[in-house]
Write a protein that holds these residues in place. Structure first.
Motif, PDB file in Angstrom:
ATOM      1  N   TYR A 116      21.062  48.441  42.872  1.00 52.18           N
ATOM      2  CA  TYR A 116      20.258  49.608  42.488  1.00 52.18           C
ATOM      3  C   TYR A 116      20.971  50.887  42.903  1.00 52.18           C
ATOM      4  N   ASP A 117      21.052  51.861  41.967  1.00 51.38           N
ATOM      5  CA  ASP A 117      21.680  53.142  42.272  1.00 51.38           C
ATOM      6  C   ASP A 117      21.203  54.174  41.256  1.00 51.38           C
ATOM      7  N   ASN A 118      20.655  55.276  41.769  1.00 55.40           N
ATOM      8  CA  ASN A 118      20.223  56.404  40.917  1.00 55.40           C
ATOM      9  C   ASN A 118      19.251  55.971  39.819  1.00 55.40           C
ATOM     10  N   GLY A 119      18.294  55.137  40.178  1.00 57.08           N
ATOM     11  CA  GLY A 119      17.269  54.747  39.225  1.00 57.08           C
ATOM     12  C   GLY A 119      17.668  53.669  38.247  1.00 57.08           C
ATOM     13  N   ILE A 120      18.861  53.095  38.398  1.00 59.58           N
ATOM     14  CA  ILE A 120      19.359  52.067  37.477  1.00 59.58           C
ATOM     15  C   ILE A 120      19.666  50.796  38.257  1.00 59.58           C
ATOM     16  N   TYR A 121      19.246  49.651  37.698  1.00 60.75           N
ATOM     17  CA  TYR A 121      19.599  48.344  38.250  1.00 60.75           C
ATOM     18  C   TYR A 121      20.740  47.782  37.414  1.00 60.75           C
ATOM     19  N   ALA A 122      21.889  47.631  38.041  1.00 58.39           N
ATOM     20  CA  ALA A 122      23.098  47.196  37.332  1.00 58.39           C
ATOM     21  C   ALA A 122      23.408  45.747  37.686  1.00 58.39           C
ATOM     22  N   PHE A 123      23.739  44.985  36.667  1.00 59.48           N
ATOM     23  CA  PHE A 123      24.067  43.565  36.837  1.00 59.48           C
ATOM     24  C   PHE A 123      25.575  43.400  37.000  1.00 59.48           C
ATOM     25  N   HIS A 124      25.972  42.711  38.074  1.00 59.29           N
ATOM     26  CA  HIS A 124      27.381  42.451  38.361  1.00 59.29           C
ATOM     27  C   HIS A 124      27.658  40.970  38.119  1.00 59.29           C
ATOM     28  N   ARG A 125      28.539  40.695  37.195  1.00 61.72           N
ATOM     29  CA  ARG A 125      28.825  39.312  36.810  1.00 61.72           C
ATOM     30  C   ARG A 125      29.496  38.541  37.945  1.00 61.72           C
ATOM     31  N   GLY A 126      29.206  37.244  37.990  1.00 63.92           N
ATOM     32  CA  GLY A 126      29.879  36.373  38.938  1.00 63.92           C
ATOM     33  C   GLY A 126      31.282  36.026  38.460  1.00 63.92           C
ATOM     34  N   TYR A 127      32.097  35.513  39.375  1.00 62.51           N
ATOM     35  CA  TYR A 127      33.481  35.187  39.025  1.00 62.51           C
ATOM     36  C   TYR A 127      34.038  34.140  39.988  1.00 62.51           C
ATOM     37  N   TRP A 128      35.129  33.526  39.575  1.00 62.82           N
ATOM     38  CA  TRP A 128      35.865  32.569  40.398  1.00 62.82           C
ATOM     39  C   TRP A 128      37.064  33.273  41.035  1.00 62.82           C
ATOM     40  N   GLY A 129      37.358  32.902  42.279  1.00 62.10           N
ATOM     41  CA  GLY A 129      38.509  33.463  42.972  1.00 62.10           C
ATOM     42  C   GLY A 129      38.893  32.568  44.146  1.00 62.10           C
ATOM     43  N   HIS A 130      39.975  32.922  44.804  1.00 58.94           N
ATOM     44  CA  HIS A 130      40.450  32.103  45.929  1.00 58.94           C
ATOM     45  C   HIS A 130      39.660  32.357  47.203  1.00 58.94           C
ATOM     46  N   ARG A 131      38.825  33.380  47.204  1.00 61.31           N
ATOM     47  CA  ARG A 131      37.884  33.604  48.297  1.00 61.31           C
ATOM     48  C   ARG A 131      36.609  34.208  47.720  1.00 61.31           C
ATOM     49  N   VAL A 132      35.521  34.036  48.458  1.00 58.07           N
ATOM     50  CA  VAL A 132      34.231  34.536  47.991  1.00 58.07           C
ATOM     51  C   VAL A 132      34.160  36.035  48.228  1.00 58.07           C
TER      52      VAL A 132
END
Length: 420
Positions: A116-132
């Motif tokens: 949540y930031d400045n009245g907007i809820y933004a969706f952040h996609r998940g991803y694969w990587g060598h560390r979490v």
């Protein structure tokens, strides 16, 4: 003269110290600029991390994370990916947690999250990587307690499971260990920011966010798409309590059943009443499975398995029967449309033939009229010649008197009187 000589010695000494002072001041200024620039870059790094992988935005907050029990890991090497709230045209819907195969060895999953930031809820996609990486400090459970992953780890090309967190089927999985040294987060908030989880990424999580990432697998994408087709997964229907919270693998039977219902409704093979009835029955089966697992330490007895399979088979037969009826109705409608099209084509062909016959009759009449006119034109000169031909004297076909002159009875012309 001595005074001048002394000044000549002092001036070089003074010039050297002035230059040394200027050099020191310049170095100090340059260092200050570098430090300020570094702070300017480092300050928004946490903020920049929040902006990585933004896909969808919404004006209302997602519901809380539902409480559910993790199903058993079905295959050695699968990694748990927690459930999350996704957003579509009809609002938020729950994507069930599921065990999936990673794209390659050594990769770990960073879950999707809302910020949540400045009245907007933004969706952040998940991803694969060598560390979490950072996932907003959200407590998804099952090893994802706001930071890192405690459900398992890679040991070379083999994935080991922490049995204090992950639920595994020991008939198939034997690479295990025990680790209880982590902090469990009790919050159920599903987003980061004011009103949700107030957490910032650690240095290692910021570094992980800048490393090379791999997108979700095709199975994960299909899994989210299937969840978006199930009306029971929408918060507007389940009020934040989805009936299907977690499954052991993508395309499990109950998910497949729900996809068949959704596809039948979308294609018109199932009407609204049939769709509602099938969705209600499938939802009851899902609730029964969840309650039976909760009452039996996450497992189903053999009798419960048989009962569930029997009910699933009945739903499957109902889907086939309803779709068959829909296929017949669709076939009848399609046949009616084809008959109508054929009738229209026949009418058009008959009209074209009628127009062709009328055109032929017109041409025949015109041709006959032209023949009559031509015949009349040909006869006109002959009649004109007969009218203007000269005629001789005499009686019957000749001139003159009886038996005389003018050739009576086929006689020629000439004078003559009575025959002597």
């Amino acid at each position: 003269m001595l005074y001048c000589n002394n000044l000549s010695h002092i001036k070089p000494f003074y010039s050297f110290h002035v230059l040394l002072f200027k050099h020191t001041v310049m170095k100090t200024i340059i260092k200050s600029i570098i430090i300020v620039a570094g702070l300017a870059v480092a300050a928004p790094s946490a903020k920049a991390q929040v902006s990585v992988g933004i896909g969808i935005t919404a004006r209302i907050a997602p519901p809380e994370i539902p409480v559910y029990e993790q199903p058993l890991c079905p295959v050695d090497g699968y990694i748990w990916t927690p459930g999350y709230w996704a957003y579509g045209p009809e609002g938020y819907y729950w994507v069930p947690g599921v065990w999936v195969a990673p794209p390659s060895y050594g990769l770990l999953w960073t879950p999707a999250w809302w910020g949540y930031d400045n009245g907007i809820y933004a969706f952040h996609r998940g991803y694969w990587g060598h560390r979490v990486g950072w996932y907003g400090g959200i407590n998804y459970g099952c090893g994802y307690y706001g930071s890192g992953y405690y459900g398992g780890r890679w040991a070379g090309r083999r994935f080991e499971y922490n049995t204090s967190v992950s639920r595994i089927d020991r008939r198939f999985v034997h690479n295990t260990y025990v680790n209880n040294r982590f902090v469990r987060n009790s919050s159920r908030a599903s987003f980061n920011g004011r009103g949700g989880v107030m957490s910032r990424p650690s240095r290692n999580e910021q570094i992980a966010s800048r490393e090379r990432h791999i997108n979700p697998t095709s199975n994960q994408i299909a899994h989210q798409r299937n969840a978006g087709r199930d009306r029971n997964q929408f918060a507007s229907v389940n009020h934040g309590r989805p009936s299907n919270t977690a499954i052991n693998r993508v395309n499990s039977r109950r998910v497949t059943q729900q996809n068949r219902i959704a596809h039948g409704a979308a294609s018109g093979r199932l009407n609204a009443r049939e769709t509602h009835n099938l969705e209600r029955r499938q939802g009851n089966i899902n609730r029964t499975v969840r309650n039976d697992r909760a009452a039996n330490n996450g497992r189903l007895t053999a009798q419960e398995h048989r009962n569930i399979n029997t009910r699933q088979n009945r739903v499957s037969r109902s889907i086939n029967a309803d779709k068959h009826n829909g296929n017949n109705a669709f076939a009848r409608q399609h046949s009616s449309q084809q008959n109508f099209q054929r009738s229209a084509m026949r009418q058009q062909a008959n009209a074209q033939r009628s127009q062709s016959r009328m055109a032929n009759m017109d041409r025949a009449q015109n041709h006959a009229r032209m023949n009559v006119q031509q015949h009349q034109m040909n006869r006109a000169p002959q009649q004109h010649q007969m009218i203007n031909r000269p005629q001789g004297g005499g009686g019957f076909h000749g001139g003159g008197g009886q038996h005389g002159g003018g050739g009576g009875f086929h006689g020629g012309g000439g004078g003559g009187g009575h025959h002597r």
